[in-house]
Design a protein around this motif. Structure first.
Motif: not given
Length: 105
Positions: A91-105
């Motif tokens: 869950x922690x790994x996915x949350x960090x990746x979703x944050x990165x994804x939002x920052x790229x978009x």
């Protein structure tokens, strides 16, 4: 212990599972892959996989995530056998990746 069910449960409870056009493939232990079980997932913007490996010599969870835009790749290995701890790390790994994804978009 069936780690695939825990991986799926954690993934489906996470906001990432609500992402549009997301495809998920499940992999059970089999004759050809007797020590691994997990999932691969993919959308138009990212892809990844989460697998748990278990044998007499090793037990660990491996997570990978690729954001296509900018080719941002992250991986993490968790040498843990406690299922609750693995679920928390996923869950922690996915949350960090979703944050990165939002920052790229």
């Amino acid at each position: 212990m069936n780690y695939l069910n825990s991986i799926l449960k954690t993934f489906k409870e996470h906001q990432i599972s609500q992402y549009s056009e997301l495809k998920i493939l499940e992999f059970n232990k089999s004759e050809h892959y007797p020590i691994s079980e997990g999932i691969q997932f993919e959308s138009n913007h990212f892809a990844g996989e989460i697998f748990y490996y278990s044998s007499d010599k090793m037990k660990y969870c491996e997570m990978e995530f690729l954001i296509y835009l900018g080719e941002n790749y992250k991986a993490k290995v968790v040498e843990e056998t406690d299922i609750k701890e693995i679920e928390n790390k996923i869950a922690e790994f996915l949350t960090k990746r979703m944050t990165e994804l939002k920052n790229v978009a």
